[in-house]
Design a protein around this motif. Structure first.
Motif, mmCIF file in Angstrom:
data_model
loop_
_atom_site.group_PDB
_atom_site.id
_atom_site.type_symbol
_atom_site.label_atom_id
_atom_site.label_comp_id
_atom_site.label_asym_id
_atom_site.label_seq_id
_atom_site.Cartn_x
_atom_site.Cartn_y
_atom_site.Cartn_z
ATOM 1 N N LEU A 22 0.923 -1.206 -0.104
ATOM 2 C CA LEU A 22 -0.615 0.080 -0.106
ATOM 3 C C LEU A 22 0.918 1.355 0.084
ATOM 4 O O LEU A 22 0.528 2.603 -0.671
ATOM 5 C CB LEU A 22 -0.704 0.266 1.624
ATOM 6 N N ILE A 23 1.773 1.391 0.740
ATOM 7 C CA ILE A 23 3.131 2.445 1.101
ATOM 8 C C ILE A 23 3.404 3.010 -0.645
ATOM 9 O O ILE A 23 3.551 3.669 -1.060
ATOM 10 C CB ILE A 23 3.882 2.426 2.336
ATOM 11 N N TRP A 24 4.207 1.042 -0.930
ATOM 12 C CA TRP A 24 4.772 2.046 -2.351
ATOM 13 C C TRP A 24 3.697 2.167 -3.774
ATOM 14 O O TRP A 24 4.058 3.424 -4.104
ATOM 15 C CB TRP A 24 5.083 0.070 -3.001
ATOM 16 N N ARG A 25 2.222 1.528 -3.279
ATOM 17 C CA ARG A 25 1.882 1.972 -4.556
ATOM 18 C C ARG A 25 1.159 3.079 -3.921
ATOM 19 O O ARG A 25 1.126 4.086 -5.157
ATOM 20 C CB ARG A 25 0.507 1.204 -4.285
ATOM 21 N N GLN A 26 1.747 3.793 -3.176
ATOM 22 C CA GLN A 26 1.089 5.191 -3.098
ATOM 23 C C GLN A 26 2.068 6.531 -2.893
ATOM 24 O O GLN A 26 1.929 7.541 -3.437
ATOM 25 C CB GLN A 26 0.465 5.697 -0.937
ATOM 26 N N ILE A 28 4.217 5.801 -5.265
ATOM 27 C CA ILE A 28 3.884 5.846 -6.908
ATOM 28 C C ILE A 28 3.131 7.204 -7.371
ATOM 29 O O ILE A 28 3.589 7.949 -7.882
ATOM 30 C CB ILE A 28 3.662 4.291 -7.511
ATOM 31 N N ARG A 29 1.754 7.371 -6.981
ATOM 32 C CA ARG A 29 1.023 7.952 -7.108
ATOM 33 C C ARG A 29 1.217 8.787 -6.550
ATOM 34 O O ARG A 29 0.514 9.960 -7.526
ATOM 35 C CB ARG A 29 -0.509 7.780 -6.325
ATOM 36 N N PHE A 30 2.118 9.800 -5.839
ATOM 37 C CA PHE A 30 2.162 10.580 -5.077
ATOM 38 C C PHE A 30 3.083 11.340 -6.322
ATOM 39 O O PHE A 30 3.689 12.156 -6.991
ATOM 40 C CB PHE A 30 2.865 10.186 -3.842
ATOM 41 N N GLU A 31 4.529 10.629 -6.475
ATOM 42 C CA GLU A 31 5.021 11.045 -7.586
ATOM 43 C C GLU A 31 4.719 11.478 -8.829
ATOM 44 O O GLU A 31 5.470 12.541 -9.928
ATOM 45 C CB GLU A 31 6.266 9.273 -7.670
ATOM 46 N N LYS A 32 3.265 10.913 -9.087
ATOM 47 C CA LYS A 32 3.119 11.253 -11.167
ATOM 48 C C LYS A 32 2.541 12.421 -10.670
ATOM 49 O O LYS A 32 2.917 13.262 -11.385
ATOM 50 C CB LYS A 32 2.006 10.498 -11.221
ATOM 51 N N LYS A 33 1.865 12.809 -9.369
ATOM 52 C CA LYS A 33 1.117 14.153 -9.354
ATOM 53 C C LYS A 33 2.319 14.916 -8.767
ATOM 54 O O LYS A 33 2.078 16.060 -9.853
ATOM 55 C CB LYS A 33 0.299 14.023 -7.554
ATOM 56 N N ALA A 34 3.339 14.948 -7.937
ATOM 57 C CA ALA A 34 4.926 15.533 -8.269
ATOM 58 C C ALA A 34 5.359 15.875 -9.344
ATOM 59 O O ALA A 34 5.210 16.909 -9.253
ATOM 60 C CB ALA A 34 5.442 14.969 -6.739
ATOM 61 N N LEU A 35 5.394 15.437 -10.512
ATOM 62 C CA LEU A 35 5.935 15.102 -11.663
ATOM 63 C C LEU A 35 5.251 16.223 -12.773
ATOM 64 O O LEU A 35 5.216 16.895 -12.803
ATOM 65 C CB LEU A 35 6.169 14.116 -12.318
ATOM 66 N N GLU A 36 4.005 16.477 -12.621
ATOM 67 C CA GLU A 36 2.194 16.886 -12.724
ATOM 68 C C GLU A 36 2.747 18.065 -12.433
ATOM 69 O O GLU A 36 2.583 18.855 -13.301
ATOM 70 C CB GLU A 36 1.358 16.404 -13.090
ATOM 71 N N LEU A 37 2.590 18.475 -11.088
ATOM 72 C CA LEU A 37 2.739 19.926 -10.610
ATOM 73 C C LEU A 37 3.960 20.246 -11.167
ATOM 74 O O LEU A 37 3.782 21.598 -10.819
ATOM 75 C CB LEU A 37 2.392 19.339 -9.028
ATOM 76 N N LYS A 38 4.920 19.522 -11.079
ATOM 77 C CA LYS A 38 6.116 20.372 -11.398
ATOM 78 C C LYS A 38 6.425 20.975 -12.895
ATOM 79 O O LYS A 38 6.699 21.867 -13.258
ATOM 80 C CB LYS A 38 7.301 19.207 -11.717
ATOM 81 N N LYS A 39 5.715 19.826 -13.577
ATOM 82 C CA LYS A 39 5.647 20.729 -15.637
ATOM 83 C C LYS A 39 4.763 21.601 -15.238
ATOM 84 O O LYS A 39 4.495 23.140 -16.341
ATOM 85 C CB LYS A 39 5.232 19.470 -16.212
ATOM 86 N N ARG A 40 3.485 21.481 -14.409
ATOM 87 C CA ARG A 40 2.645 22.751 -14.126
ATOM 88 C C ARG A 40 3.238 24.186 -13.993
ATOM 89 O O ARG A 40 3.739 24.924 -14.722
ATOM 90 C CB ARG A 40 1.084 22.552 -13.934
#
Length: 78
Positions: A22-26, A28-40
């Motif tokens: 569960l921690i690993w999956r979360q 990964i989700r956090f990393e995707k959101k952080a990458l999207e926010l960094k691009k924005r």
């Protein structure tokens, strides 16, 4: 008694593995959101820099300010 202890160890091991997944999956989700926010953020900063450059170029095209007499000079000459 020995088998109950082994069952307890097995249950704790399974629960630990489940929480780890569960921690690993979360993460990964956090990393995707952080990458999207960094691009924005980078897109926003580049647009802001372009706007600032446009404003600066418009200011340079504006007429230069002429030297107006100071208040001190006008009062002393009177």
């Amino acid at each position: 008694m020995k088998s109950a202890f082994l069952i307890l160890i097995g249950v704790v091991l399974v629960i630990t593995i489940v929480f780890g997944i569960l921690i690993w999956r979360q993460s990964i989700r956090f990393e995707k959101k952080a990458l999207e926010l960094k691009k924005r953020k980078e897109e926003y900063l580049s647009r802001l820099e372009q706007q600032e450059m446009a404003v600066n170029s418009q200011e340079k095209k504006a007429l230069p300010i002429t030297n107006l007499p100071d208040d001190n000079q006008s009062s002393t000459s009177q």
